[in-house]
Design an enzyme around this catalytic site. Structure first.
Site, PDB file in Angstrom:
ATOM      1  N   ASN A   1       8.027  -4.203   3.651  1.00  0.00           N
ATOM      2  CA  ASN A   1       6.593  -3.911   3.717  1.00  0.00           C
ATOM      3  C   ASN A   1       5.978  -4.362   5.035  1.00  0.00           C
ATOM      4  O   ASN A   1       5.164  -3.647   5.628  1.00  0.00           O
ATOM      5  CB  ASN A   1       5.873  -4.588   2.539  1.00  0.00           C
ATOM      6  CG  ASN A   1       4.375  -4.338   2.540  1.00  0.00           C
ATOM      7  OD1 ASN A   1       3.913  -3.238   2.801  1.00  0.00           O
ATOM      8  ND2 ASN A   1       3.616  -5.390   2.285  1.00  0.00           N
TER       9      ASN A   1
ATOM     10  N   HIS B   1       0.831  -1.205   0.000  1.00  0.00           N
ATOM     11  CA  HIS B   1       0.000   0.000   0.000  1.00  0.00           C
ATOM     12  C   HIS B   1       0.869   1.260   0.000  1.00  0.00           C
ATOM     13  O   HIS B   1       1.884   1.331   0.696  1.00  0.00           O
ATOM     14  CB  HIS B   1      -0.888   0.052   1.245  1.00  0.00           C
ATOM     15  CG  HIS B   1      -2.064  -0.864   1.200  1.00  0.00           C
ATOM     16  ND1 HIS B   1      -1.942  -2.239   1.287  1.00  0.00           N
ATOM     17  CD2 HIS B   1      -3.403  -0.604   1.096  1.00  0.00           C
ATOM     18  CE1 HIS B   1      -3.156  -2.784   1.228  1.00  0.00           C
ATOM     19  NE2 HIS B   1      -4.054  -1.812   1.118  1.00  0.00           N
TER      20      HIS B   1
END
Length: 319
Positions: free
Chosen positions: A196, A164
């Site tokens: 991440n 994201h």
């Protein structure tokens, strides 16, 4: 014979001339009537004009999805939300997509956003029992032309996470808000373990914590493709691409944050992280960089409606 020809010619000319003059008169009357009616319509329309949320005026602005008010509180795009999010200016003007609770600029060549922009408040990040991230699915954004979309199949087997840019955890007030962070336009290929799921996640959590002491937090996030000197002494920009659509794998990611303090001061923090496994013991401050260095590499201007001299601090240092 000549007299007959001349007589016929004169007769035709008279008829044609009369028709022409009649046509001119009729058209002039129509024009005058239209002017009068048009004036009335213009003034009538002026009375019915209503102000709209601020958006840049160019051909690539798009509301990515139609958000319809719902009676079950699942969903509503607030009329002034875009202008609230982009209060301090647009970093760039290329292929803007406005969602219910964040805005992004899409890079059609690399199939990854240029930037995403979020406005965080205590209400937007507060946990909500009616919002369940596990119900959200990764999906392509059909507002993007098929030539330029990234697909789930591009990430499959690539070894990279669908990372994201606008964090799902920043949008907890409505289910539709968190759902829309799962559009693939908001994703970029990120190293999973060590980045991440770890260091980048720590940075996202830190930004959410800023909302505890600041009434408004504005966050701009995006990819970088930074140059590196190779063995031959020359400098290159090299990055991997994945999938049939050649989705670019950024070498780095940036995050630029502006906080509005309780005494109406502005503070800025800016970070760059390499897209690689990072030791979890590395403090976040190690990734702070001057915002202008990101601007030069990204080709963007962050928060350009704010004079840097009016900031109280940048990366914790007084301006």
């Amino acid at each position: 014979m000549n007299k007959k020809i001349i007589t016929r010619f004169l007769a035709v000319s008279c008829v044609g001339g009369g028709a022409f003059l009649t046509g001119v008169y009729v058209e002039r009357r129509k024009f005058q009537n239209n002017q009068q009616d048009g004036s009335r319509n213009i003034f009538h329309n002026q009375k019915t004009l209503t102000p709209k949320p601020a958006l840049p005026i160019f051909g690539t602005v798009s509301a990515a999805t139609a958000v319809v008010p719902s009676t079950n509180n699942n969903a509503v795009s607030f009329p002034g939300r875009v202008s609230e999010i982009m209060k301090y200016g647009f970093p760039g003007m290329d292929n803007i997509r406005s969602y219910s609770d964040y805005v992004l600029s899409y890079d059609r060549r690399n199939r990854v956003a240029h930037w995403t922009f979020e406005h965080l408040t205590p209400q937007s990040v507060e946990a909500n029992d009616q919002v369940d991230r596990s119900k959200s699915d990764f999906k392509p954004d059909e507002s993007i032309h098929p030539y330029f979309r990234s697909l789930n199949s591009d990430y499959k087997g690539s070894g990279f996470d669908r990372g994201h840019l606008a964090a799902a955890g920043n949008h907890r007030s409505h289910q539709v808000h968190v759902d829309q962070t799962f559009y693939l336009t908001n994703m970029a290929p990120q190293v999973g373990v060590g980045f991440n799921r770890d260091s980048w996640n720590r940075l996202e959590s830190y930004v959410r914590k800023l909302v505890r002491k600041h009434k408004n937090v504005f966050v701009c996030t995006g990819p970088l493709y930074l140059p590196r000197k190779e063995a031959d002494g020359k400098t290159y920009v090299k990055y991997e691409v994945i999938g049939a659509n050649s989705v670019a794998v950024p070498t780095h990611f940036y995050k630029v944050v502006v906080c509005e303090t309780s005494d109406n001061q502005l503070e800025m923090e800016s970070y760059v992280m390499p897209n690689q496994k990072i030791d979890n013991d590395t403090p976040l401050k190690a990734f702070q960089v001057p915002p202008e260095s990101i601007e030069r590499h990204a080709g963007l201007l962050f928060f350009d409606k704010i004079s840097r001299q009016k900031l109280r601090s940048i990366n914790g240092k007084p301006v």
